[in-house]
Design a protein around this motif. Structure first.
Motif, short mmCIF file in Angstrom:
data_model
loop_
_atom_site.label_atom_id
_atom_site.label_comp_id
_atom_site.label_asym_id
_atom_site.label_seq_id
_atom_site.Cartn_x
_atom_site.Cartn_y
_atom_site.Cartn_z
N ALA A 279 -35.42 -67.73 -45.24
CA ALA A 279 -34.27 -68.58 -44.91
C ALA A 279 -34.12 -68.70 -43.40
CB ALA A 279 -33.00 -68.00 -45.52
N TYR A 280 -34.31 -67.61 -42.70
CA TYR A 280 -34.22 -67.60 -41.23
C TYR A 280 -35.22 -68.57 -40.61
CZ TYR A 280 -34.82 -65.68 -36.48
OH TYR A 280 -34.92 -65.53 -35.11
N GLN A 281 -36.46 -68.54 -41.13
CA GLN A 281 -37.49 -69.43 -40.57
C GLN A 281 -37.20 -70.89 -40.88
OE1 GLN A 281 -41.54 -68.25 -41.30
NE2 GLN A 281 -41.24 -66.22 -40.43
N VAL A 282 -36.62 -71.17 -42.06
CA VAL A 282 -36.22 -72.54 -42.39
C VAL A 282 -35.14 -73.01 -41.43
CG1 VAL A 282 -35.14 -74.03 -44.12
CG2 VAL A 282 -36.88 -72.38 -44.82
N GLY A 283 -34.12 -72.17 -41.22
CA GLY A 283 -33.05 -72.54 -40.31
C GLY A 283 -33.55 -72.77 -38.90
N LYS A 284 -34.47 -71.94 -38.46
CA LYS A 284 -35.04 -72.08 -37.11
C LYS A 284 -35.82 -73.38 -36.97
CE LYS A 284 -38.27 -69.17 -35.70
NZ LYS A 284 -38.95 -67.96 -35.16
N GLU A 285 -36.59 -73.74 -38.02
CA GLU A 285 -37.36 -74.99 -37.99
C GLU A 285 -36.44 -76.20 -38.02
OE1 GLU A 285 -41.18 -76.96 -37.82
OE2 GLU A 285 -40.55 -74.88 -37.50
N ILE A 286 -35.34 -76.12 -38.78
CA ILE A 286 -34.37 -77.22 -38.79
C ILE A 286 -33.81 -77.41 -37.39
CG2 ILE A 286 -32.06 -77.90 -39.58
CD1 ILE A 286 -32.76 -76.62 -42.29
N GLY A 295 -30.23 -84.21 -30.78
CA GLY A 295 -28.85 -83.92 -31.15
C GLY A 295 -28.11 -85.06 -31.82
N GLU A 296 -28.75 -86.22 -31.95
CA GLU A 296 -28.11 -87.37 -32.61
C GLU A 296 -28.49 -87.35 -34.09
OE1 GLU A 296 -28.89 -91.01 -30.58
OE2 GLU A 296 -28.28 -90.22 -28.63
N ILE A 297 -27.73 -86.60 -34.87
CA ILE A 297 -28.11 -86.32 -36.26
C ILE A 297 -26.95 -86.68 -37.18
CG2 ILE A 297 -29.08 -84.56 -37.81
CD1 ILE A 297 -29.16 -82.91 -34.95
N ASP A 298 -27.24 -87.53 -38.16
CA ASP A 298 -26.21 -87.91 -39.14
C ASP A 298 -26.00 -86.82 -40.18
OD1 ASP A 298 -25.46 -90.82 -38.48
OD2 ASP A 298 -27.65 -90.86 -38.44
N ALA A 299 -27.08 -86.13 -40.55
CA ALA A 299 -26.94 -85.08 -41.56
C ALA A 299 -28.21 -84.24 -41.63
CB ALA A 299 -26.65 -85.68 -42.94
N ILE A 300 -28.04 -83.05 -42.17
CA ILE A 300 -29.15 -82.17 -42.52
C ILE A 300 -29.17 -82.08 -44.04
CG2 ILE A 300 -30.05 -79.82 -42.42
CD1 ILE A 300 -28.51 -79.63 -39.67
N LEU A 301 -30.31 -82.41 -44.65
CA LEU A 301 -30.41 -82.49 -46.10
C LEU A 301 -31.34 -81.40 -46.62
CD1 LEU A 301 -30.94 -86.37 -46.34
CD2 LEU A 301 -28.78 -85.10 -46.12
N LEU A 302 -30.85 -80.58 -47.55
CA LEU A 302 -31.65 -79.54 -48.17
C LEU A 302 -31.99 -79.95 -49.59
CD1 LEU A 302 -29.65 -76.34 -47.03
CD2 LEU A 302 -31.40 -77.62 -45.79
N THR A 303 -33.28 -79.94 -49.92
CA THR A 303 -33.73 -80.41 -51.23
C THR A 303 -34.86 -79.53 -51.73
OG1 THR A 303 -34.48 -82.35 -52.46
CG2 THR A 303 -35.33 -82.09 -50.23
N GLY A 304 -35.36 -79.82 -52.95
CA GLY A 304 -36.41 -79.01 -53.56
C GLY A 304 -35.81 -77.95 -54.46
N GLY A 305 -36.67 -77.25 -55.18
CA GLY A 305 -36.22 -76.26 -56.16
C GLY A 305 -35.41 -75.14 -55.55
N ILE A 306 -35.76 -74.70 -54.34
CA ILE A 306 -35.07 -73.58 -53.72
C ILE A 306 -33.68 -73.98 -53.22
CG2 ILE A 306 -35.23 -71.85 -51.85
CD1 ILE A 306 -38.20 -71.85 -52.16
N VAL A 312 -30.49 -68.23 -50.45
CA VAL A 312 -31.23 -68.84 -49.34
C VAL A 312 -30.39 -69.91 -48.66
CG1 VAL A 312 -33.25 -70.23 -48.75
CG2 VAL A 312 -33.47 -68.33 -50.37
N VAL A 313 -29.80 -70.80 -49.46
CA VAL A 313 -29.06 -71.93 -48.92
C VAL A 313 -27.90 -71.47 -48.04
CG1 VAL A 313 -27.52 -73.85 -49.54
CG2 VAL A 313 -29.71 -73.57 -50.70
N ASP A 314 -27.16 -70.47 -48.48
CA ASP A 314 -26.01 -70.00 -47.71
C ASP A 314 -26.43 -69.50 -46.32
OD1 ASP A 314 -24.42 -70.59 -49.85
OD2 ASP A 314 -24.13 -68.51 -50.49
N ARG A 315 -27.56 -68.84 -46.25
CA ARG A 315 -28.05 -68.33 -44.96
C ARG A 315 -28.50 -69.47 -44.05
NH1 ARG A 315 -27.88 -64.55 -48.40
NH2 ARG A 315 -27.96 -62.31 -47.89
N ILE A 316 -29.14 -70.47 -44.63
CA ILE A 316 -29.58 -71.62 -43.83
C ILE A 316 -28.37 -72.39 -43.30
CG2 ILE A 316 -30.79 -73.83 -43.91
CD1 ILE A 316 -32.59 -72.59 -46.09
N VAL A 317 -27.42 -72.66 -44.18
CA VAL A 317 -26.24 -73.42 -43.78
C VAL A 317 -25.50 -72.72 -42.65
CG1 VAL A 317 -23.96 -74.24 -44.53
CG2 VAL A 317 -25.95 -74.54 -46.02
#
Length: 355
Positions: A279-286, A295-306, A312-317
């Protein structure tokens, strides 16, 4: 009304679905045992076997090939292409059979679609948004050595479909938005979508980025080089470490993130550490992709089975929520995406591309 057959071959299964325009009227996952697949040396050799199984299951469920307007298969490892839906031509079939960018079950999608469509007058075969969609900016291709160029191999189909779904949900056009999309499944890819183009993304097959249930992601290059010359492992064994036996498989012996979550919640310290690290590595890559979009971002979208995995999701968010609003689209809708992409071609809403 258009009737569309969708074919999505996986390593040990073949998914099929039937759509009447946007309505899914039938779906089936056909499992293939190791015994059934054992006689075939190459993935491309399986096409006749899988084609016959598809025909049998369609017939058993009351569907006739001659009633289909179009047949679309999951796009495979062809040469890099821009995003879109492609008519399956002889040139495309040749590259799918050769595996010009590698062997993968998804290569069978276009081959089988073309063979089935050829038996139906007026029916055409397509692939759409294959994993080799390449819209990278020139600066994103450069690595630290000229012998190694960064490649665009990612979950283009589901990433694009998720971004379009978010656009519909917000009453906007995908081409007017800047979003970061994280697809989290057996592999994990995170793309910076800038006004309808994925201008940067990690290579989710054997390249770099977060580790995943089956893939190693970015690992120390010096240690990898040393390991390759120690003589303990063959090239194929090292490749399996990077893709197939990496990530959660290497650390914990399973590629099932929900099982790791269960053990972590029961107090297993290693499961907690490894899942938190993923989860840490996903957040870092995001965060990295947010910088690509300046920095001009409308949204961050998390998808896929995980994206179903709250651990995992709570840590990324927690890591990325300050960059932009985070929206969760659990699972993936590849079958629907293939059907809807094809329908846009049939309705002349989008031009069909030729490979």
């Amino acid at each position: 009304m258009n009737k569309i057959l969708v074919i999505n071959p996986g390593s040990t299964s073949t998914k099929i679905a039937v759509f009447k325009d946007t309505e899914e009227v039938f779906t089936l996952t056909i499992r293939h045992s190791a015994v059934e697949l054992e006689p075939y040396q190459r993935v491309s050799d399986q096409y006749a076997f899988r084609k016959e199984v598809i025909i049998q299951n369609l017939k058993a469920n009351g569907f006739k090939l001659q009633n289909f307007t179009a047949i679309v298969g999951r796009g495979g490892l062809i040469r890099p292409v821009v995003s879109g839906t492609y008519e399956v031509t002889e040139h495309l079939i040749t590259d799918l059979r050769k595996g010009v960018m590698g062997e993968h079950a998804s290569n069978l999608g276009g081959i089988i679609s073309a063979e089935l469509a050829a038996s139906v007058p007026g029916c055409k075969a397509y692939i759409s948004d294959p994993v080799v969609v390449d819209e990278l900016e020139p600066v994103a291709r450069v690595s630290g050595h000229p012998l190694f160029e960064r490649k665009s191999i990612f979950h283009a189909l589901n990433q694009k479909a998720t971004a379009r779904k978010f656009a519909r949900d917000t009453g906007k056009k995908y081409e007017d938005l800047n979003v970061v999309v994280a697809h989290m499944g057996g592999g994990i890819t995170i793309g910076a979508h800038k006004k309808g183009r994925v201008v940067d993304v990690n290579n989710g097959v054997d390249g770099y980025g977060p580790f995943s249930p089956e893939r190693a992601g970015t690992i120390p290059a010096g240690d990898l080089a040393k390991l390759c010359f120690e003589g303990r492992y063959t090239l194929q064994e090292v490749k399996r470490m990077l893709n197939g036996q990496g990530g959660l498989m290497a650390h914990l012996g399973t590629n099932q993130a929900h099982l790791v979550q269960k053990k972590a919640q029961e107090g297993d310290p290693k499961s907690n550490l490894i899942l938190s690290a993923m989860a840490y590595q996903v957040g870092k890559e995001i965060g990295s992709m947010c910088s690509v979009l300046e920095g001009e971002i409308d949204a961050i979208l998390l998808t896929g089975g995980i994206a179903n995995n709250s651990y995992v999701v709570d840590r990324i968010v927690k890591m990325v929520r300050h960059f932009a609003p985070v929206k969760i689209y659990p699972g993936e809708e590849e079958m629907r995406a293939l059907a809807e992409n094809t329908l846009r071609i049939l309705n002349n809403e989008e031009a069909c591309k030729i490979y």
